[in-house]
Write a protein that holds these residues in place. Structure first.
Motif, PDB file in Angstrom:
ATOM      1  N   VAL A 143       0.836  -1.201   0.000  1.00  0.00           N
ATOM      2  CA  VAL A 143       0.000   0.000   0.000  1.00  0.00           C
ATOM      3  C   VAL A 143       0.872   1.253   0.000  1.00  0.00           C
ATOM      4  CG1 VAL A 143      -1.680   1.355   1.306  1.00  0.00           C
ATOM      5  CG2 VAL A 143      -1.948  -1.130   1.137  1.00  0.00           C
ATOM      6  N   MET A 144       0.548   2.170  -0.910  1.00  0.00           N
ATOM      7  CA  MET A 144       1.192   3.479  -0.981  1.00  0.00           C
ATOM      8  C   MET A 144       0.188   4.521  -0.513  1.00  0.00           C
ATOM      9  SD  MET A 144       3.628   5.602  -1.714  1.00  0.00           S
ATOM     10  CE  MET A 144       4.781   4.399  -2.367  1.00  0.00           C
ATOM     11  N   LEU A 145       0.549   5.253   0.548  1.00  0.00           N
ATOM     12  CA  LEU A 145      -0.386   6.179   1.187  1.00  0.00           C
ATOM     13  C   LEU A 145       0.361   7.459   1.534  1.00  0.00           C
ATOM     14  CD1 LEU A 145      -3.242   6.543   2.319  1.00  0.00           C
ATOM     15  CD2 LEU A 145      -2.542   5.243   4.326  1.00  0.00           C
ATOM     16  N   THR A 146       0.371   8.413   0.606  1.00  0.00           N
ATOM     17  CA  THR A 146       1.147   9.633   0.800  1.00  0.00           C
ATOM     18  C   THR A 146       0.264  10.875   0.682  1.00  0.00           C
ATOM     19  OG1 THR A 146       3.124  10.848   0.063  1.00  0.00           O
ATOM     20  CG2 THR A 146       1.818   9.787  -1.651  1.00  0.00           C
ATOM     21  N   ASP A 147       0.697  11.977   1.305  1.00  0.00           N
ATOM     22  CA  ASP A 147      -0.018  13.264   1.265  1.00  0.00           C
ATOM     23  C   ASP A 147      -1.452  13.085   1.779  1.00  0.00           C
ATOM     24  OD1 ASP A 147       1.695  15.401  -0.800  1.00  0.00           O
ATOM     25  OD2 ASP A 147       2.274  13.301  -0.677  1.00  0.00           O
ATOM     26  N   VAL A 148      -1.544  12.788   3.058  1.00  0.00           N
ATOM     27  CA  VAL A 148      -2.807  12.374   3.678  1.00  0.00           C
ATOM     28  C   VAL A 148      -3.326  13.486   4.590  1.00  0.00           C
ATOM     29  CG1 VAL A 148      -3.952  10.575   5.018  1.00  0.00           C
ATOM     30  CG2 VAL A 148      -1.893  10.019   3.693  1.00  0.00           C
ATOM     31  N   GLY A 149      -4.443  14.091   4.239  1.00  0.00           N
ATOM     32  CA  GLY A 149      -5.006  15.134   5.085  1.00  0.00           C
ATOM     33  C   GLY A 149      -5.540  14.601   6.397  1.00  0.00           C
ATOM     34  N   HIS A 150      -6.262  13.497   6.327  1.00  0.00           N
ATOM     35  CA  HIS A 150      -6.751  12.840   7.540  1.00  0.00           C
ATOM     36  C   HIS A 150      -7.091  11.390   7.200  1.00  0.00           C
ATOM     37  CE1 HIS A 150     -10.563  14.071   5.613  1.00  0.00           C
ATOM     38  NE2 HIS A 150     -11.126  13.071   6.282  1.00  0.00           N
ATOM     39  N   ILE A 151      -7.277  10.600   8.240  1.00  0.00           N
ATOM     40  CA  ILE A 151      -7.533   9.177   8.067  1.00  0.00           C
ATOM     41  C   ILE A 151      -9.036   8.939   7.899  1.00  0.00           C
ATOM     42  CG2 ILE A 151      -7.326   6.888   9.113  1.00  0.00           C
ATOM     43  CD1 ILE A 151      -4.672   8.068   8.260  1.00  0.00           C
ATOM     44  N   THR A 152      -9.416   8.412   6.750  1.00  0.00           N
ATOM     45  CA  THR A 152     -10.811   8.106   6.450  1.00  0.00           C
ATOM     46  C   THR A 152     -11.110   6.635   6.772  1.00  0.00           C
ATOM     47  OG1 THR A 152     -10.306   7.447   4.188  1.00  0.00           O
ATOM     48  CG2 THR A 152     -10.768   9.795   4.573  1.00  0.00           C
ATOM     49  N   ASP A 153     -12.379   6.278   6.703  1.00  0.00           N
ATOM     50  CA  ASP A 153     -12.756   4.877   6.915  1.00  0.00           C
ATOM     51  C   ASP A 153     -12.132   3.983   5.850  1.00  0.00           C
ATOM     52  OD1 ASP A 153     -14.234   5.505   9.152  1.00  0.00           O
ATOM     53  OD2 ASP A 153     -16.164   5.580   8.099  1.00  0.00           O
ATOM     54  N   GLU A 154     -12.061   4.472   4.625  1.00  0.00           N
ATOM     55  CA  GLU A 154     -11.448   3.683   3.550  1.00  0.00           C
ATOM     56  C   GLU A 154      -9.972   3.447   3.826  1.00  0.00           C
ATOM     57  OE1 GLU A 154     -10.823   1.815  -0.263  1.00  0.00           O
ATOM     58  OE2 GLU A 154     -12.491   2.014   1.142  1.00  0.00           O
ATOM     59  N   ILE A 155      -9.270   4.478   4.291  1.00  0.00           N
ATOM     60  CA  ILE A 155      -7.852   4.329   4.613  1.00  0.00           C
ATOM     61  C   ILE A 155      -7.662   3.342   5.758  1.00  0.00           C
ATOM     62  CG2 ILE A 155      -5.848   5.546   5.568  1.00  0.00           C
ATOM     63  CD1 ILE A 155      -6.730   7.998   3.901  1.00  0.00           C
ATOM     64  N   LYS A 156      -8.530   3.407   6.759  1.00  0.00           N
ATOM     65  CA  LYS A 156      -8.460   2.448   7.867  1.00  0.00           C
ATOM     66  C   LYS A 156      -8.563   1.022   7.343  1.00  0.00           C
ATOM     67  CE  LYS A 156     -10.618   5.574  11.227  1.00  0.00           C
ATOM     68  NZ  LYS A 156     -11.820   5.808  12.062  1.00  0.00           N
ATOM     69  N   HIS A 157      -9.500   0.818   6.431  1.00  0.00           N
ATOM     70  CA  HIS A 157      -9.705  -0.517   5.852  1.00  0.00           C
ATOM     71  C   HIS A 157      -8.459  -0.983   5.108  1.00  0.00           C
ATOM     72  CE1 HIS A 157     -11.700  -3.823   3.780  1.00  0.00           C
ATOM     73  NE2 HIS A 157     -11.267  -3.335   2.628  1.00  0.00           N
ATOM     74  N   VAL A 158      -7.851  -0.081   4.349  1.00  0.00           N
ATOM     75  CA  VAL A 158      -6.682  -0.447   3.546  1.00  0.00           C
ATOM     76  C   VAL A 158      -5.481  -0.767   4.441  1.00  0.00           C
ATOM     77  CG1 VAL A 158      -5.031   0.396   1.843  1.00  0.00           C
ATOM     78  CG2 VAL A 158      -7.445   0.842   1.521  1.00  0.00           C
ATOM     79  N   ILE A 159      -5.268   0.034   5.490  1.00  0.00           N
ATOM     80  CA  ILE A 159      -4.180  -0.267   6.432  1.00  0.00           C
ATOM     81  C   ILE A 159      -4.374  -1.658   7.024  1.00  0.00           C
ATOM     82  CG2 ILE A 159      -3.151   0.362   8.651  1.00  0.00           C
ATOM     83  CD1 ILE A 159      -3.743   3.303   7.965  1.00  0.00           C
ATOM     84  N   GLY A 160      -5.612  -2.003   7.300  1.00  0.00           N
ATOM     85  CA  GLY A 160      -5.912  -3.308   7.874  1.00  0.00           C
ATOM     86  C   GLY A 160      -5.651  -4.477   6.937  1.00  0.00           C
ATOM     87  N   ARG A 161      -5.524  -4.209   5.651  1.00  0.00           N
ATOM     88  CA  ARG A 161      -5.265  -5.266   4.669  1.00  0.00           C
ATOM     89  C   ARG A 161      -3.792  -5.370   4.294  1.00  0.00           C
ATOM     90  NH1 ARG A 161      -8.561  -7.313   1.055  1.00  0.00           N
ATOM     91  NH2 ARG A 161      -7.324  -6.588  -0.722  1.00  0.00           N
ATOM     92  N   ALA A 162      -3.003  -4.373   4.638  1.00  0.00           N
ATOM     93  CA  ALA A 162      -1.643  -4.266   4.105  1.00  0.00           C
ATOM     94  C   ALA A 162      -0.677  -5.265   4.735  1.00  0.00           C
ATOM     95  CB  ALA A 162      -1.123  -2.848   4.322  1.00  0.00           C
ATOM     96  N   ASN A 163       0.224  -5.783   3.897  1.00  0.00           N
ATOM     97  CA  ASN A 163       1.406  -6.521   4.364  1.00  0.00           C
ATOM     98  C   ASN A 163       2.619  -5.610   4.415  1.00  0.00           C
ATOM     99  OD1 ASN A 163       0.129  -8.935   2.169  1.00  0.00           O
ATOM    100  ND2 ASN A 163       0.058  -9.195   4.390  1.00  0.00           N
ATOM    101  N   TYR A 164       2.666  -4.667   3.486  1.00  0.00           N
ATOM    102  CA  TYR A 164       3.749  -3.677   3.403  1.00  0.00           C
ATOM    103  C   TYR A 164       3.099  -2.321   3.169  1.00  0.00           C
ATOM    104  CZ  TYR A 164       6.748  -7.748   2.926  1.00  0.00           C
ATOM    105  OH  TYR A 164       7.383  -8.937   3.141  1.00  0.00           O
ATOM    106  N   LEU A 165       3.524  -1.321   3.940  1.00  0.00           N
ATOM    107  CA  LEU A 165       2.827  -0.033   3.930  1.00  0.00           C
ATOM    108  C   LEU A 165       3.804   1.132   3.910  1.00  0.00           C
ATOM    109  CD1 LEU A 165       0.240   1.734   4.344  1.00  0.00           C
ATOM    110  CD2 LEU A 165       0.548   1.375   6.809  1.00  0.00           C
ATOM    111  N   VAL A 166       3.630   2.005   2.925  1.00  0.00           N
ATOM    112  CA  VAL A 166       4.305   3.311   2.906  1.00  0.00           C
ATOM    113  C   VAL A 166       3.263   4.332   3.326  1.00  0.00           C
ATOM    114  CG1 VAL A 166       5.491   5.036   1.499  1.00  0.00           C
ATOM    115  CG2 VAL A 166       5.855   2.597   1.049  1.00  0.00           C
ATOM    116  N   ILE A 167       3.514   5.050   4.431  1.00  0.00           N
ATOM    117  CA  ILE A 167       2.524   5.974   4.972  1.00  0.00           C
ATOM    118  C   ILE A 167       3.186   7.274   5.393  1.00  0.00           C
ATOM    119  CG2 ILE A 167       2.707   4.914   7.275  1.00  0.00           C
ATOM    120  CD1 ILE A 167      -0.280   5.603   7.687  1.00  0.00           C
TER     121      ILE A 167
END
Length: 267
Positions: A143-167
């Motif tokens: 998961v690539m997650l850059t330039d994030v204003g705030h954490i949404t429900d969708e982002i929460k879901h994606v973090i929960g699925r990730a094996n490798y995360l750039v945040i």
């Protein structure tokens, strides 16, 4: 085996490589083409194995060289319709992406691109549009997650699925408030369409990560309002306070602003 390299992460220029034995992606291209080619030679990456470019959003530090790279290597550029429009309208992009190289993707719509199953998802930021990428290869979710204003429900879901995360861990709030930036810029960064702080990053991780998350890289650190060791320590302290031990339960590293990371092998 999946390989990951960060060639640069921050307002000086963002660029990431994700590759298999037979296929490769560039995610964002905010560094110069010569610099990219130099780094690829140094790290043994065959640029001709890169088949396509993914763009998160239309700010210059993510797209400066996109048209030049696309033209030079005959690469398709994948982005949402709004992001493509933003690239066309950005004066910092000297060479635009040609019509035949523009490929449109849609939010929350999965697409198979060579070896990569790619799903863009909405990320709040003050760009024409900003997306994160959930990329699956051989059962691995990156998961690539850059330039994030705030954490949404969708982002929460994606973090929960990730094996490798750039945040993103962009700033320390106190450094920002007491630093050199004028009030209007501080307000922009702290807004819900700005950037994610170290603390918010750590909290997003502990609230949503699972035991399947193996490695976290903190990205897009501010040069003026953060420090690599401060970002790492802040996030680590939050993780430890919830019983998650970096180095044991999950790997935690900070991506450098202007230099490559070296090659990570993701299994």
């Amino acid at each position: 085996m999946l390989k990951f390299i960060s060639f640069g992460s921050g307002s000086s220029g963002n660029c990431y490589y994700l590759g298999t034995a037979t296929d490769g992606l560039i995610i964002d291209i905010g560094i110069g083409i010569r610099t990219l080619k130099k780094y690829c030679r140094e790290y043994g990456v065959q640029l001709n194995s890169v088949k396509r470019v993914l763009i998160t959003h239309d700010h210059a530090d993510h797209i400066k060289s996109v048209g030049a790279l696309s033209h030079d290597m005959n690469l398709p550029v994948y982005a949402t319709h709004k992001v493509h429009e933003g690239i066309d309208n950005n004066y910092c992009v000297a060479r635009k992406v040609s019509v035949d190289h523009k490929k449109e993707i849609e939010l929350d719509t999965e697409v198979q691109l060579g070896d990569f199953k790619v799903r863009p998802f909405a990320v709040p930021h003050d760009a024409s549009e900003n997306v994160g990428y959930e990329i699956e290869v051989e059962g691995i979710i990156f998961v690539m997650l850059t330039d994030v204003g705030h954490i949404t429900d969708e982002i929460k879901h994606v973090i929960g699925r990730a094996n490798y995360l750039v945040i993103e861990a962009n700033h320390d709030v106190e450094m920002l408030k007491n630093g050199p930036y004028p009030k209007y810029l501080q307000d922009r960064i702290l807004s819900e369409s700005g950037h994610l702080s170290n603390t918010s990053c750590g909290e997003a991780l502990v609230d949503n990560m699972t035991e399947e998350l193996k490695h976290v890289w903190l990205c897009h650190l501010s040069e003026e309002n953060n420090h690599p060791e401060l970002a790492r320590k802040t996030v680590e302290q939050i993780l430890r306070s919830h019983g998650v031990i970096p180095g044991k339960d999950v790997e935690l590293e900070v991506l450098k602003r202007k230099t490559p990371t070296g090659v990570y092998e993701l299994t």
